[in-house]
Design an enzyme around this catalytic site. Sequence first.
Site, short mmCIF file in Angstrom:
data_model
loop_
_atom_site.label_atom_id
_atom_site.label_comp_id
_atom_site.label_asym_id
_atom_site.label_seq_id
_atom_site.Cartn_x
_atom_site.Cartn_y
_atom_site.Cartn_z
N SER A 196 42.56 45.73 117.09
CA SER A 196 43.15 46.26 115.86
C SER A 196 43.31 45.16 114.83
CB SER A 196 44.50 46.90 116.17
OG SER A 196 45.50 45.91 116.16
N LYS A 197 43.59 45.59 113.62
CA LYS A 197 43.74 44.64 112.52
C LYS A 197 44.87 43.66 112.78
CE LYS A 197 41.54 47.48 109.11
NZ LYS A 197 41.43 47.96 107.75
N ARG A 198 45.85 44.10 113.56
CA ARG A 198 47.00 43.23 113.81
C ARG A 198 46.78 42.24 114.97
NH1 ARG A 198 48.57 47.85 112.19
NH2 ARG A 198 48.26 48.69 114.28
N ASP A 199 45.79 42.53 115.83
CA ASP A 199 45.60 41.67 117.00
C ASP A 199 45.34 40.23 116.64
OD1 ASP A 199 46.02 43.57 118.90
OD2 ASP A 199 43.94 44.24 118.94
N VAL A 216 40.40 38.53 112.63
CA VAL A 216 39.65 39.79 112.83
C VAL A 216 38.96 40.22 111.53
CG1 VAL A 216 40.94 40.81 114.74
CG2 VAL A 216 41.73 41.18 112.43
#
Length: 515
Positions: A274-277, A285
Amino acid sequence: MTKRTRVRFAPSPTGPLHMGGVRTALYNYLYAKKRGGDFILRIEDTDSQRFVPGAEEYIIEALAWCGISPDEGTEGGKMVETPSEKHPHAPYRQSQRREIYKDYALDLVNRGFAYYAFDTPEELDSVRAAAEARGETFTYNHQIRESMRTSLTMTQDEIQAMTERDNRWVIRFKMPVDHIIKMNDQIRGEIEVNSSTLDDKVLWKAADQLPTYHLANVVDDRLMEISDVIRGEEWLPSLPLHYMLYEAFGWSESRPQFAHLSLLLKPDGKGKLSKRDGDRLGFPVFPLEWKNEQGEVSRGYREDGYFPEAFVNLLAFLGWNPGTEQEIFSLEELTEAFSLERVVKSGAKFNPDKAKWFNQEYLRKRDTGSLASDLSILLKNRGIDAEMTYVANVVELFRERAVFVHDFLDMADFMFTAPENYDLKVKEKFWKEDTSEILDQVINMFSEMPSFSKEDIENRLPAMIKENGWQMGSVMNCLRLLLVGESKGPGVADIMALLGKEETILRVGRKSLLP
Ligand code: GLU
């Protein structure tokens, strides 16, 4: 005659492009280039609620950084708005094509493939609530459409009155009942879905006079003569509807071929990347750094110091492999080797260490001169103006250990500025009572040396230490401490030769500064 290969990357400008999005663009690019075809950029911005300023510019810049700029759709870093020979389908931004779609939606209504739905949001809410009360979930489909406020159960006059009354109506696709939709995906093979399991999706909304994704996407793929649709797996559930739309429009014969790419997974394989990872797990990312409206910055591969070639190479391998041992591929080589047959069906686990490995491989391939010129830019940003040959010599000495160009700044900082702090643990361990006096003698010896190459130093220094019966470890480590400030770095003779006689003597002479 086979049709010309034309593919499109069709992002919605809802934020920065995630690396999965760049991979989709890359696979489209490789697929088209291998066939001598066209790679088109189309901006799908019909959902004005989700529009994010700057996202479109970001997408164009990210593709350019990767070296996969579109053939059609952009010119000089901007979306093309008026048709020309090179960009015959302009504008390529769907919000500027809004007039096109309504007629297509009305055509489907007139031919019985779609209908007007007049239910107000309140009415829909109450039907939804009633269904939930019965423990069911509400779907706007063939089972209920006759009982809703739609043109299916109205006279022509009633319909006209309703469409003229206000703008609260939509056009929905009338999904056929019990029809087996047979689809083909270039990666997944044959897929079958019974149309009765699908809902009647909204195609066009009177409120904003705009199509939904499905209608705009299918109509534009048709108008732009797209031959192959290569997109993320999240669009697979839309494929049956898209097939039905092609059928309803009578375009099945020239329908594009479809390929749905599997997801990028988190490093542990548990769930979608995900974008937050990135910020959570410490890797980028996004291709480029992105600052959101709250001013929060997400890191980008470019700003983290990745070479675009390395980024493209590592991205290509997330879900594809050439079937050989070769891992390092230029964009041209990727174009040559790429095929959808070798794209995997399962999700591709992202491995941040492997990403670094790719960059290191590209760094090793770079010649010293170009690394030196990259490094000197970073040095200048830090206010350090070093001579190019000197920078190149530093690069030469440290290059085996660097993954990124900025690693030289950390590893070789002492080659550009003398240490101001010294690691006292090193001093405690190696500094002896007579060390200061020994170093004075070493300085004297250095100053008498006619030349100060690594070999000269290696010929003289250890011999001097042995002749005098000094402790090799103590003297060498104290020298390193004075030169570097701590116990890191390449060989002491290498460091001294590169710093030069004068600077070496200066640094060793600072021994009195040691606390
Ligand atoms: N606008 C869609 C997206 O944001 C495009 C999907 C497609 O390629 O059909 O991904």
